[in-house]
Design a protein around this motif. Structure first.
Motif, PDB file in Angstrom:
ATOM      1  N   GLY A  29       0.796  -1.220   0.000  1.00 37.02           N
ATOM      2  CA  GLY A  29       0.000   0.000   0.000  1.00 37.02           C
ATOM      3  C   GLY A  29       0.824   1.264   0.000  1.00 37.02           C
ATOM      4  N   ASP A  30       0.553   2.123   1.005  1.00 38.95           N
ATOM      5  CA  ASP A  30       1.224   3.411   1.096  1.00 38.95           C
ATOM      6  C   ASP A  30       2.725   3.275   1.314  1.00 38.95           C
ATOM      7  N   ASP A  31       3.176   2.112   1.793  1.00 37.42           N
ATOM      8  CA  ASP A  31       4.622   1.913   1.926  1.00 37.42           C
ATOM      9  C   ASP A  31       5.307   2.099   0.576  1.00 37.42           C
ATOM     10  N   TYR A  32       4.764   1.453  -0.459  1.00 39.12           N
ATOM     11  CA  TYR A  32       5.333   1.599  -1.796  1.00 39.12           C
ATOM     12  C   TYR A  32       5.081   2.995  -2.347  1.00 39.12           C
ATOM     13  N   GLY A  33       3.954   3.596  -1.981  1.00 41.45           N
ATOM     14  CA  GLY A  33       3.664   4.946  -2.446  1.00 41.45           C
ATOM     15  C   GLY A  33       4.704   5.936  -1.970  1.00 41.45           C
ATOM     16  N   TYR A  34       5.094   5.860  -0.672  1.00 40.77           N
ATOM     17  CA  TYR A  34       6.088   6.782  -0.134  1.00 40.77           C
ATOM     18  C   TYR A  34       7.492   6.423  -0.598  1.00 40.77           C
ATOM     19  N   MET A  35       7.827   5.141  -0.570  1.00 40.87           N
ATOM     20  CA  MET A  35       9.153   4.735  -1.010  1.00 40.87           C
ATOM     21  C   MET A  35       9.345   5.001  -2.502  1.00 40.87           C
ATOM     22  N   GLY A  36       8.290   4.751  -3.279  1.00 41.83           N
ATOM     23  CA  GLY A  36       8.392   4.940  -4.720  1.00 41.83           C
ATOM     24  C   GLY A  36       8.462   6.384  -5.157  1.00 41.83           C
ATOM     25  N   ALA A  37       8.222   7.309  -4.229  1.00 42.91           N
ATOM     26  CA  ALA A  37       8.340   8.724  -4.579  1.00 42.91           C
ATOM     27  C   ALA A  37       9.795   9.125  -4.789  1.00 42.91           C
ATOM     28  N   PHE A  38      10.734   8.326  -4.288  1.00 41.98           N
ATOM     29  CA  PHE A  38      12.146   8.689  -4.349  1.00 41.98           C
ATOM     30  C   PHE A  38      13.019   7.665  -5.057  1.00 41.98           C
ATOM     31  N   ARG A  39      12.574   6.415  -5.132  1.00 36.13           N
ATOM     32  CA  ARG A  39      13.424   5.422  -5.776  1.00 36.13           C
ATOM     33  C   ARG A  39      12.572   4.283  -6.317  1.00 36.13           C
ATOM     34  N   THR A  40      13.196   3.432  -7.099  1.00 31.51           N
ATOM     35  CA  THR A  40      12.548   2.248  -7.644  1.00 31.51           C
ATOM     36  C   THR A  40      13.379   1.030  -7.248  1.00 31.51           C
ATOM     37  N   VAL A  41      13.037  -0.109  -7.819  1.00 35.62           N
ATOM     38  CA  VAL A  41      13.786  -1.321  -7.514  1.00 35.62           C
ATOM     39  C   VAL A  41      15.253  -1.186  -7.921  1.00 35.62           C
ATOM     40  N   ASP A  42      15.562  -0.291  -8.854  1.00 42.64           N
ATOM     41  CA  ASP A  42      16.937  -0.068  -9.302  1.00 42.64           C
ATOM     42  C   ASP A  42      17.666   0.971  -8.458  1.00 42.64           C
ATOM     43  N   GLY A  43      17.013   1.478  -7.418  1.00 45.22           N
ATOM     44  CA  GLY A  43      17.635   2.498  -6.581  1.00 45.22           C
ATOM     45  C   GLY A  43      17.250   3.893  -7.027  1.00 45.22           C
ATOM     46  N   PHE A  44      18.024   4.882  -6.605  1.00 45.19           N
ATOM     47  CA  PHE A  44      17.760   6.265  -6.988  1.00 45.19           C
ATOM     48  C   PHE A  44      18.147   6.490  -8.440  1.00 45.19           C
ATOM     49  N   ASP A  45      17.390   7.330  -9.102  1.00 42.07           N
ATOM     50  CA  ASP A  45      17.685   7.661 -10.494  1.00 42.07           C
ATOM     51  C   ASP A  45      18.803   8.694 -10.545  1.00 42.07           C
ATOM     52  N   GLY A  46      20.036   8.213 -10.747  1.00 38.97           N
ATOM     53  CA  GLY A  46      21.162   9.124 -10.807  1.00 38.97           C
ATOM     54  C   GLY A  46      21.573   9.585  -9.417  1.00 38.97           C
ATOM     55  N   PRO A  47      22.375  10.634  -9.324  1.00 37.55           N
ATOM     56  CA  PRO A  47      22.784  11.149  -8.008  1.00 37.55           C
ATOM     57  C   PRO A  47      21.556  11.583  -7.191  1.00 37.55           C
ATOM     58  N   TRP A  48      21.636  11.364  -5.898  1.00 35.62           N
ATOM     59  CA  TRP A  48      20.499  11.706  -5.033  1.00 35.62           C
ATOM     60  C   TRP A  48      20.287  13.222  -5.003  1.00 35.62           C
ATOM     61  N   PRO A  49      19.144  13.677  -5.503  1.00 36.68           N
ATOM     62  CA  PRO A  49      18.862  15.127  -5.489  1.00 36.68           C
ATOM     63  C   PRO A  49      18.351  15.551  -4.113  1.00 36.68           C
ATOM     64  N   LEU A  50      19.250  16.048  -3.287  1.00 41.78           N
ATOM     65  CA  LEU A  50      18.908  16.351  -1.908  1.00 41.78           C
ATOM     66  C   LEU A  50      17.776  17.361  -1.802  1.00 41.78           C
TER      67      LEU A  50
END
Length: 482
Positions: A29-50
């Protein structure tokens, strides 16, 4: 040597059992919603945009809600491994139970009262409402622990030495007040009531707590949700009765005792002290429960505050074990029954949750390896779980568009469609079948349909992408479903 404290032992054992469930229960549920706002199964897209980190919470505050519970859940889901997040949740659950007993003066010397309180938390609290997931746990058990810890520190604030120590207490008070509006706002009103009658109490912790409450309560997002045209889970009376039965029981008890002169005199004094504080906080939280429209978890805070009030009241009953051996045996027997019941019902879901988690893990592995997001998997049926699991085993419902889509997004798949291994294919939809709307999420409502059978049961029909035809799956009804 100090004797073993039965309340402390039972609290620790229950916390360990809940920790096992937190470790086993998959993200959903919302666990994936919040986690998916910043990364995917492949990790962060490029350098972490702080900069996204400090822009995310203001956006969430404007459009969803201002709860710090969701901020901390997001941070945990994004940066911490699941096992470490589970440890945080387990520690907070222990803290919630221990603080209920400490603030209710039942940590030592009142074993029966402590066992009764812990048994109620373990058996009757709405754990079935996805409380083993990260986001919901931060919003309720962790938030409840934060609110109770605020009161514990407030009571001890005058004895805190040094500016740094008091500064830490005030900083935590801000955080505790902002954890959840249904917890913070009622506690603030109760604190103002208590300060009115007890001018000598420390005021700075309450002021700091109020700043946190304002942060959560003034969120445009939460007010937008409150005024939106939403369908409640149940009529108001059912919401309150099913979500906060202990609060109603306490209200009936204390209301009935008003007809006794002795208890009227006791309440006249106690209502100006900590008993009155917890009573006011419980009543205020019940108001949020009644108007929120959500059955189950919405009564968490009200019941917790009512439980502390009941413990403080029961202290005046003097229920310590009497001197006569026969009655003392009855006292000990009641303590054992309550303790065993608490441990049994806390442990009962563990085997079923382990089986569910294993099945879901296989389904997610298949999703990660698939191209089109269509997975063949046999998940345990919620309705097939033994009664003593108390419906705490929750799995992926076939009709939940949002849940499947946020998981699919995390795995970068077009969909997450789970088909049973044994299935009969229908060439067309039955008469009366209607598409299941995706709600506010926006997924196209074209792959899931629902129809009501002649006996009133509902069936979900899943479209077979690329093949044509449909698969019929019985709809699982969760508590609160209409």
């Amino acid at each position: 040597m100090r004797r073993l404290n039965p309340a402390a032992l039972l609290t620790a054992l229950l916390a360990l059992l809940f920790l096992v469930l937190y470790l086993l229960f998959p993200l959903t549920g919302d666990d994936y919603g919040y986690m998916g706002a910043f990364r995917t199964v492949d990790g962060f897209d490029g350098p972490w945009p702080l900069e996204r980190l400090w822009r995310w919470f203001p956006f969430h505050w404007l459009h969803s809600n201002g709860r710090l519970a969701n901020l901390f859940a997001m941070l945990s889901l994004t940066f911490l491994p699941k096992w470490l997040t589970a440890l945080v949740m387990g520690a907070a659950t222990w803290g919630m139970m221990a603080l209920v007993l400490r603030l209710g003066d039942a940590w030592r010397g009142r074993v029966l009262a402590a066992c009764a309180a812990l048994a109620y938390i373990a058996v009757a609290y709405p754990w079935w409402d996805l409380m083993f997931t990260v986001d919901f746990n931060f919003n309720y058990p962790v938030a409840a622990c934060a609110g109770l810890l605020f009161v514990y520190l407030w009571q001890r604030y005058p004895s805190v030495k040094g500016k740094s120590g008091r500064g830490l207490v005030l900083a935590f008070s801000v955080v505790a007040g902002g954890f959840h509006e249904s917890m913070g706002a009622p506690m603030l009103v109760a604190a103002i009531w208590l300060l009115y009658w007890n001018r000598g109490l420390a005021k700075w912790p309450v002021a700091a707590f109020a700043a946190g409450v304002a942060m959560a309560f003034c969120s445009p997002g939460i007010w937008g949700r409150a005024t939106a045209d939403r369908v409640a889970d149940a009529p108001m009376w059912e919401l309150v009765a099913c979500s906060a039965p202990l609060t109603l029981l306490a209200a009936a008890l204390f209301g009935g005792l008003l007809f006794w002169g002795r208890w009227r005199a006791w309440m006249k004094v106690a209502v100006r002290g900590w008993w009155g504080f917890w009573l006011a906080a419980s009543a205020g939280s019940l108001l949020f429960c009644a108007v929120g429209g959500i059955i189950g978890r919405s009564g968490w805070f009200s019941q917790t505050f009512a439980l502390v009030a009941l413990l403080l009241w029961s202290r005046s009953l003097k229920l310590a074990p009497p001197d006569r051996p026969r009655r003392s045996a009855v006292y000990r027997g009641l303590c054992w029954v309550l303790a065993v019941a608490a441990l049994f019902f806390a442990a009962a879901p563990i085997p079923a949750v382990a089986r569910m988690a294993a099945a879901e893990r296989q389904a997610r592995q298949a999703l990660a390896a698939s191209d089109d997001g269509v997975v063949v998997a046999d998940l345990p049926k919620e309705s097939g779980q033994p009664w003593y699991t108390l419906r705490r085993v929750r799995t992926l419902d076939a009709d939940d568009y949002y849940l499947h889509q946020v998981i699919a997004d995390y795995y970068k798949k077009p969909r997450f469609l789970i088909l049973p291994s044994r299935r009969d294919t229908l060439s067309s939809l039955p008469e009366g079948a209607e598409p299941i709307e995706a709600g506010t999420y926006g997924a196209p409502p074209s792959e899931r349909f629902m129809a009501m059978d002649a006996d009133g049961a509902r069936t979900v029909y899943l479209l077979l992408p690329g093949e044509g035809g449909y698969v019929a799956v019985p709809r699982e009804r969760d508590p609160g479903d209409r």
